[in-house]
Design a protein around this motif. Structure first.
Motif, short mmCIF file in Angstrom:
data_model
loop_
_atom_site.label_atom_id
_atom_site.label_comp_id
_atom_site.label_asym_id
_atom_site.label_seq_id
_atom_site.Cartn_x
_atom_site.Cartn_y
_atom_site.Cartn_z
N PHE A 794 -3.10 6.63 4.16
CA PHE A 794 -2.34 7.02 3.90
C PHE A 794 -1.03 5.82 3.09
O PHE A 794 -1.30 6.10 1.89
CB PHE A 794 -1.56 8.05 4.96
N LEU A 795 -1.27 5.32 3.85
CA LEU A 795 -0.28 3.44 3.16
C LEU A 795 -1.20 3.50 1.81
O LEU A 795 -0.32 3.04 1.30
CB LEU A 795 0.25 2.96 4.49
N TRP A 796 -2.30 2.41 2.25
CA TRP A 796 -3.28 2.45 1.45
C TRP A 796 -3.10 3.55 0.05
O TRP A 796 -3.63 2.37 -1.32
CB TRP A 796 -4.81 1.96 2.06
N GLU A 797 -3.53 4.38 0.08
CA GLU A 797 -3.31 5.15 -0.95
C GLU A 797 -2.09 5.56 -1.95
O GLU A 797 -2.27 5.76 -3.02
CB GLU A 797 -3.81 6.80 -0.64
N LEU A 798 -0.98 5.25 -1.14
CA LEU A 798 -0.14 5.40 -1.88
C LEU A 798 0.55 3.89 -2.90
O LEU A 798 0.64 3.47 -4.00
CB LEU A 798 1.35 5.45 -0.77
N GLY A 803 -0.98 9.89 -5.76
CA GLY A 803 0.13 10.90 -5.65
C GLY A 803 0.09 11.03 -4.00
O GLY A 803 -1.30 11.40 -2.94
N ILE A 804 1.53 11.73 -3.44
CA ILE A 804 1.43 12.24 -2.50
C ILE A 804 0.73 13.23 -1.34
O ILE A 804 0.54 13.23 -0.74
CB ILE A 804 2.86 12.67 -1.96
N GLU A 805 0.60 14.11 -2.29
CA GLU A 805 -0.93 15.23 -1.95
C GLU A 805 -1.90 14.42 -1.17
O GLU A 805 -2.32 14.94 -0.58
CB GLU A 805 -0.71 16.61 -2.55
N ALA A 806 -2.72 14.08 -1.90
CA ALA A 806 -3.87 13.30 -2.46
C ALA A 806 -3.10 12.51 -1.24
O ALA A 806 -5.14 13.07 0.43
CB ALA A 806 -4.26 12.62 -3.28
N ALA A 807 -2.50 11.98 -0.79
CA ALA A 807 -2.88 10.75 0.26
C ALA A 807 -2.28 11.48 1.44
O ALA A 807 -3.21 11.20 2.61
CB ALA A 807 -1.65 9.98 0.01
N ARG A 808 -1.50 12.75 1.55
CA ARG A 808 -1.75 13.43 2.53
C ARG A 808 -2.93 13.70 3.22
O ARG A 808 -2.93 14.44 4.44
CB ARG A 808 -0.40 14.76 2.75
N THR A 809 -3.32 14.31 2.25
CA THR A 809 -4.64 15.28 1.99
C THR A 809 -5.68 14.44 3.16
O THR A 809 -6.64 14.39 3.81
CB THR A 809 -5.39 15.74 1.25
N MET A 810 -5.53 13.27 2.39
CA MET A 810 -6.94 12.28 2.95
C MET A 810 -6.41 11.71 4.89
O MET A 810 -7.07 11.53 5.46
CB MET A 810 -6.84 10.72 2.25
N ALA A 811 -4.71 12.13 4.93
CA ALA A 811 -4.48 11.84 6.40
C ALA A 811 -5.22 12.70 7.51
O ALA A 811 -5.20 12.40 8.12
CB ALA A 811 -2.81 11.48 6.61
#
Length: 912
Positions: A794-798, A803-811
């Protein structure tokens, strides 16, 4: 005597002392005349002592019983989860959880109602009618109207309507197995016995609920209703409270600790977030709700019920019928099995094993009623025709016999006395039958067996028309009428001392003895009478008979011993018989048996010590069995108790697992038990223990799978709050993860097959917590791995500008992917799964993963799910990163198992 004096007399001679008094003394005490009581006296006593029935117990109303089912820590956890999902507006989850709460409560309500039916089953044993003699007239009355002092007539087929002191007996035999455990009908007489005589040795008494199988008698009613032996058992049963099973106790402790931990963690997080980090209380409240939702194990009650239910199905296929769901797992934690003998450890088929003739002792092969087996000496098969005494003894046993041996549907059965049946089977093995060839010596007359003279005699004519009289009976009685003996070298004078030594030797082996003799003469007066059986007989043999152990029971006992389970035999049979059978089964071999009379003299502390040292208990009454179970439980043991009679019901109810016999068990025993054996076979118990251990293993594997899942989610939320990060998982996404993993992935572990070494382990210590130190380490390690993968991604993607939605989806997908991989790890706690069997050995796990993948694809890529959960589409590269985050958990968990196996820690941890 007035009623007050009568009551005083009954107080002076309590119910368990009537057997010490003669019939005349009982008549005097109870003022029973030769013609019975008068109607006026009977009405007066009925008003004073009440009806001859067992009083119904006080019971809670149905509503109170239903409400009490909700007082359960598991249901509290589910209701808390339902409250949280309701606060989040997740109404579907709320409905499912509340439905589970109601269903669990209803199941508990039904089970409690079944347990109470045990008391009703005992009442059903009471005879509805009785043949009473009043004012000199016989008439049938309602058994409830019997009173102390009534004169009752008994006949074959009657159920004894009250406790009776017998005053006249004619060939009376009573089936008392339901009360005493005695494997054969008991011969009755009118003789007084010592005060400490066991119930099964009180020949002058007939007890309520037992069955007359032969003969007639009259007896005086000495106890009615709750004062009878049956009534005392009923009171014992109604006073026993069922114990919570080890699993329920563990889950209760685990739930309390977990509830406190979640509450404390949520409160601490709220305080830190509002006072230290300065977040708004409303914002922090939603974060804390997300944290609690991630930590509460919503799937635990459901998976426990499913796992236990699957265990019930597997056991049912192996003839073990489970009546109380938690008993499935309790079997797996059993440390001591207390087993009845007759029909459970033994075949309940009397078999001749030894024949002592003058100068020779023959061994008889084969067990049970199937006429298969050889007769030999020192392992060498002999021809019976070359041993005249043996051949004539076998003939005598077949001819002086009223039983019938027949084959039905491929199974050999005996009609009549089991001991006589054993003699017929012996004849078949030697080639003698009653109705064919030279064995067809027709019977001319007979003297049936009576307890007064303790023998049976028959008059026959051989093929040449010559007369013969054969007798069989107790050794001491037959020795008295014999003047000679037949040996290998012909007829000689009787050596009575040698025969007594032979009888003592056979009896010491636990064998029941019958002596056979003959006289080549006709009755003096044409008709066979007692005067023809007084002297001049030739002794042929003493036959040793026993109910042999089941072959599969011998193997099952050995399996239990290998599994660290002590097996104890508690029987109503005689001590020598019990010791002999125990030795053949490797139960208490080389150690003395303890009798019920000796148990009665011990205080609780001494009994607790002795109960673990002694493995064979004989002549045990209901109180003795109950005290033994309680003594073992006080010593910290988890006890399974088997039984079939009403005398076993209190101990069955008290035990951690009560096991009743399905074929010959009374309804009282079945209703008091947690499990019923459809085949009455001890080997089925050993199989059920294996299944119980597998159930507990699967529950443990699920908890080890579930807690890191919840722990990883909770750590992600806590880390975000502590380090003032954007929340990687929203409350709705946390519930999505829990719903998916609980309903698909975790459920697969309920179908996990038993591990190969499961019966080579010691029983787990009864006080062992659900989460040991090692389990806490495993949960913490995997939780950190899952948190690292999800939060790191999540932090890497941010940081990369995603985007926050995609990062959360990956998490979210990283957590679920880690769970998919960890599900495979969880198939075995210590064994490797990085092989074909480990990866593909549980089809349910593969199906669960296959079902979870499309759900995650829908969560990620469908517009509806994106709108509900705030998810976003992922590219193939992002999916690869998710896959690697999940693979990290699998690889590290397998390396940890490898390190534990190499260091030897795995074996020590598995052994408790």
């Amino acid at each position: 005597m007035h009623d007050d004096a009568l009551a005083a007399a009954r107080t002076e001679a309590p119910s368990h002392h009537w057997h010490t008094l003669s019939g005349d003394e009982v008549r005097d005490l109870l003022q029973t005349g030769p013609y019975g009581l008068s109607e006026a006296a009977a009405r007066s006593r009925l008003a004073r002592y009440g009806p001859n029935r067992l009083a119904p117990p006080k019971r809670r109303g149905a509503l109170l019983r239903l409400l009490a089912q909700f007082h359960n820590i598991l249901l509290y956890v589910m209701m808390a989860a339902a409250l949280i999902t309701a606060l989040l507006g997740h109404w579907v989850d709320t409905g499912v959880l509340l439905a589970a709460v109601v269903i669990n409560a209803i199941i508990g309500f039904i089970q409690e109602g079944r347990a109470e039916a045990a008391l009703d089953a005992i009442r059903g044993m009471l005879s509805p009618h009785a043949m009473v003699i009043r004012d000199g007239h016989r008439r049938e009355i309602d058994a409830a109207d019997l009173v102390p002092g009534d004169l009752v007539a008994l006949a074959s087929g009657d159920r004894v309507p009250a406790d009776l002191r017998l005053v006249s007996v004619r060939e009376l035999r009573v089936e008392e197995a339901a009360l005493t455990g005695e494997s054969l009908p008991v011969e009755k007489d009118t003789v007084a016995v010592a005060a400490d005589a066991p119930l099964g040795d009180r020949g002058g008494m007939a007890y309520s609920g037992t069955l007359v199988v032969h003969g007639q008698a009259t007896g005086i009613v000495v106890a009615t209703g709750s004062a009878t032996e049956l009534g005392r058992i009923d009171e014992m049963l109604s006073g026993i409270r069922s114990l919570a099973t080890p699993l329920i106790r563990q889950i209760d402790r685990f739930g309390r600790v977990l509830a406190l931990a979640i509450t404390g963690m949520a409160a601490a997080t709220f305080i830190i977030g509002t006072l230290w980090r300065g977040h708004a209380p409303a914002e922090m409240f939603m974060m804390v709700v997300a944290l609690a939702a991630s930590a509460i194990p919503e799937g635990l009650p459901a998976i426990m019920t499913v796992t236990l239910a699957l265990g019930v199905q597997r056991m049912a296929r192996r003839n073990a019928i489970i009546r109380h769901l938690p008993a499935v797992e309790t079997l797996g934690s059993v440390t001591v099995i207390c087993s009845d003998k007759t029909g459970t450890l033994t075949r309940n088929e009397m078999t001749v094993q030894r024949i002592a003739c003058a100068g020779h002792v023959f061994d008889v092969g084969g067990i049970g009623y199937a006429p298969v087996g050889d007769i030999g000496i020192d392992g060498r098969v002999v021809d019976t025709a070359r041993y005249p005494a043996l051949a004539l003894a076998i003939r005598a046993g077949v001819l002086c016999n009223d039983a019938r041996l027949r084959r039905e549907d491929g199974v050999w059965r005996v009609e009549g006395d089991p001991t006589e049946g054993a003699l017929l089977v012996l004849g078949e093995k030697a080639g003698f039958t009653r109705d064919a060839g030279k064995s067809a010596w027709p019977r001319v007359d007979t003297i049936p067996f009576e307890s007064e003279h303790r023998f049976m005699a028959t008059h026959h004519r051989d093929a040449d028309g010559e007369p013969w009289i054969f007798v069989k009976g107790a050794p001491e009685r037959i020795l008295d009428i014999c003047a000679s003996q037949l040996g290998h070298d012909g007829e000689r004078a009787l050596d009575a001392d040698a025969w007594r030594r032979a009888a003592t030797h056979l009896a010491a082996q636990g064998l029941r003895l019958l002596t056979l003799a003959c006289r080549r003469a006709a009755p003096a007066d044409g008709a066979l009478g007692l005067a023809d059986v007084e002297h001049g007989y030739m002794l042929l043999a003493i036959v040793g008979i026993i109910d042999p152990p089941r072959e599969e029971a011998i193997e099952a006992v050995a399996d239990c011993h290998r599994a660290g389970i002590r097996v104890k035999m508690i029987t109503g049979d005689h001590a020598e018989t019990a010791r002999a059978i125990g030795a053949q089964l490797a139960i208490g071999a080389g150690r003395p048996a303890l009798t019920g009379a000796e148990v009665a003299l011990m205080d609780d502390a001494e009994l607790r010590r002795v109960a673990m040292e002694v493995d064979v208990f004989a002549r045990a009454s209901p109180e003795h069995k109950l005290r033994l179970v309680q003594a073992l439980q006080d010593d910290g043991q988890v006890v399974a108790m088997t039984g079939d009679g009403v005398n076993d019901a209190p101990a069955l109810k008290c035990a951690d697992v009560g096991v009743a016999m399905g074929l010959k068990g009374t309804e009282a025993a079945k209703e008091a038990a947690d499990m019923v054996l459809a085949d009455d076979n001890f080997a089925t118990i050993a199989t059920a223990v294996r299944e119980g251990r597998a159930v507990y293993d699967n529950l443990k594997k699920f908890i080890l799978f579930m807690l890191p899942t919840n722990g990883g989610e909770a750590l992600v939320v806590i880390a975000a709050i502590l380090f003032e990060l954007t929340l990687p998982l929203t409350p709705a996404q946390v519930l999505w993860i829990n719903m998916v993993t609980s309903s698909t992935l975790g459920l697969a572990l309920a179908f996990e097959p038993a591990e190969r070494n499961i019966m080579a382990r010691r029983p787990r210590p009864p006080g062992q917590p659900l989460l040991t130190g090692f389990f806490v380490w495993r949960v913490a390690m995997v939780s950190v791995l899952m948190m690292s993968g999800a939060l790191g991604l999540f932090l890497w993607e941010l940081d990369r500008g995603t985007g926050i939605e995609a990062a959360r989806t990956m998490a979210v997908n990283a957590v679920v992917a880690a769970e998919m991989f960890y599900l495979l790890n969880s198939r075995s706690i210590f064994a490797p799964v990085a092989n074909r069997a480990g990866l593909t050995g549980n089809r349910a796990a593969l199906l669960a993963i296959a079902a979870c993948i499309p759900l995650q694809l829908a969560f990620t890529h469908t517009a509806t799910m994106q709108q509900i959960f705030g998810s976003a589409d992922l590219s193939p590269l992002e999916w690869l990163k998710v896959f690697c985050a999940g693979l990290l958990v699998f690889v590290v968990a397998e390396l940890e198992k490898f390190a534990l196996r190499r260091s030897g820690l795995a074996a020590r941890v598995a052994g408790g």
